[in-house]
Motif scaffolding. Structure first.
Motif, PDB file in Angstrom:
ATOM      1  N   MET A   1       0.851  -1.195   0.000  1.00  0.00           N
ATOM      2  CA  MET A   1       0.000   0.000   0.000  1.00  0.00           C
ATOM      3  C   MET A   1       0.886   1.245   0.000  1.00  0.00           C
ATOM      4  SD  MET A   1      -3.027   1.052   2.676  1.00  0.00           S
ATOM      5  CE  MET A   1      -3.805  -0.546   2.404  1.00  0.00           C
ATOM      6  N   ALA A   2       0.515   2.229  -0.841  1.00  0.00           N
ATOM      7  CA  ALA A   2       1.333   3.433  -0.971  1.00  0.00           C
ATOM      8  C   ALA A   2       1.202   4.313   0.270  1.00  0.00           C
ATOM      9  CB  ALA A   2       0.896   4.219  -2.204  1.00  0.00           C
ATOM     10  N   PRO A   3       2.280   5.013   0.621  1.00  0.00           N
ATOM     11  CA  PRO A   3       2.209   5.932   1.772  1.00  0.00           C
ATOM     12  C   PRO A   3       1.180   7.025   1.520  1.00  0.00           C
ATOM     13  CG  PRO A   3       4.481   5.546   1.090  1.00  0.00           C
ATOM     14  CD  PRO A   3       3.618   4.966   0.023  1.00  0.00           C
ATOM     15  N   LYS A   4       0.562   7.494   2.608  1.00  0.00           N
ATOM     16  CA  LYS A   4      -0.372   8.613   2.538  1.00  0.00           C
ATOM     17  C   LYS A   4       0.266   9.810   3.232  1.00  0.00           C
ATOM     18  CE  LYS A   4      -4.480   5.640   2.639  1.00  0.00           C
ATOM     19  NZ  LYS A   4      -5.739   5.315   3.361  1.00  0.00           N
ATOM     20  N   GLN A   5       0.269  10.954   2.553  1.00  0.00           N
ATOM     21  CA  GLN A   5       0.881  12.154   3.112  1.00  0.00           C
ATOM     22  C   GLN A   5      -0.081  13.325   3.006  1.00  0.00           C
ATOM     23  OE1 GLN A   5       5.452  12.363   2.550  1.00  0.00           O
ATOM     24  NE2 GLN A   5       4.692  11.642   0.593  1.00  0.00           N
TER      25      GLN A   5
END
Length: 290
Positions: free
Chosen positions: A1-5
């Motif tokens: 899962m891609a990082p959330k920023q």
């Protein structure tokens, strides 16, 4: 899962705050050693309230990941001339402020020069217990508007507390204004003539107040301006033209810009952009006065 920023910029704040950005990052599913973030030098002081746990950092990658790492929930950082290495936790939330160095007396109670010689200072050691209390309020708040309002209230109280402190000498204040107006591209001779001091006297006074010489401050401003241009071009989907950027920002040539990147990031411009691409796309570099 891609990082959330997430990056949320506060509105204007009192007392020489150049910018304040709330940040939140969630990096799920990571295994192994936590990566490091490069905290780059800039013409501004740094104040960070970390809400998920301490900021862990070092002068080198080995220090940041070793037993002598510097760890604090409230970070106060002075002007520095090389990158700081910061451990990136799986989840982090906080507020980072960029402060004008000449506002240090009014906001922090000490001149910026007293923050040099160390990577960061434990915030309550400079600001007192109020900084720790503010961090608790920020942690308990559930939205950015509430956090920014609490921060504004705290800054107003700091200004009231230190309102009787001596101000920076007018020659130093004018010297900083002149350098900023020229975006670091002016000469020390021209600067000294502008404030009617000898180059040596000006350098002594300037360093005693800010912790940097006029030449060091000028280089930081010039680099900040160049980096901001490169970030804007990258965010717009354009490949940065380093030669054109160098000329526009007052560098003698392209190689001098590359030299500053190596000093301030430990990387070439291309390598730094590759490392920071995700943060740039998320808006993480819209901080400071660049």
């Amino acid at each position: 899962m891609a990082p959330k920023q997430e990056f949320v910029r506060a509105g204007p704040l009192p007392g020489g705050v150049v910018s304040a950005v709330g940040y939140r990052a969630v990096r799920p599913g990571r295994e192994g050693t936590r990566p490091l973030h490069r905290g780059l030098p800039s013409p501004y002081l740094t104040l960070i309230f970390s809400l998920d746990g301490p900021v862990v950092s070092g002068f080198t990658p080995d220090q940041a990941t070793g037993s002598d790492a510097i760890s604090t929930d409230v970070v106060v950082g002075g002007l520095h001339q090389s990158p700081a290495y910061v451990v990136q936790p799986d989840d982090e939330t906080g507020i980072q402020l960029a402060l004008h160095p000449l506002a240090a007396r009014a906001l922090l109670g000490v001149p910026a020069a007293e923050l040099t010689g160390q990577l960061v200072t434990h915030g309550p050691d400079v600001l007192g217990r109020g900084a720790a209390d503010l961090r608790c309020r920020l942690t308990e708040a559930t939205d950015w508007d509430t956090r920014f309002a609490a921060l504004a209230d705290y800054l107003e109280k700091q200004l009231a507390t230190h309102g009787d402190r001596p101000r920076p000498r007018p020659e130093v204040a004018e010297a900083w204004t002149w350098l900023a107006r020229h975006r670091g591209a002016g000469t020390l001779r021209g600067l000294a003539a502008h404030v009617a001091l000898s180059e040596r006297r000006l350098s002594t006074l300037f360093r005693a107040e800010t912790g940097a010489t006029p030449k060091q401050a000028a280089r930081l401003m010039r680099f900040e301006h160049a980096k901001a241009g490169i970030v804007r071009a990258t965010a717009a989907g354009d490949g940065p033209d380093l030669a054109r950027t160098a000329a526009a920002c007052g560098y003698y040539d392209h190689s001098h810009l590359v030299r500053d990147f190596h000093q301030y990031t430990d990387l070439s411009p291309t390598a730094w952009l590759a490392e920071e691409c995700r943060n740039i796309q998320a808006g993480g570099h819209r901080n400071g006065g660049g």
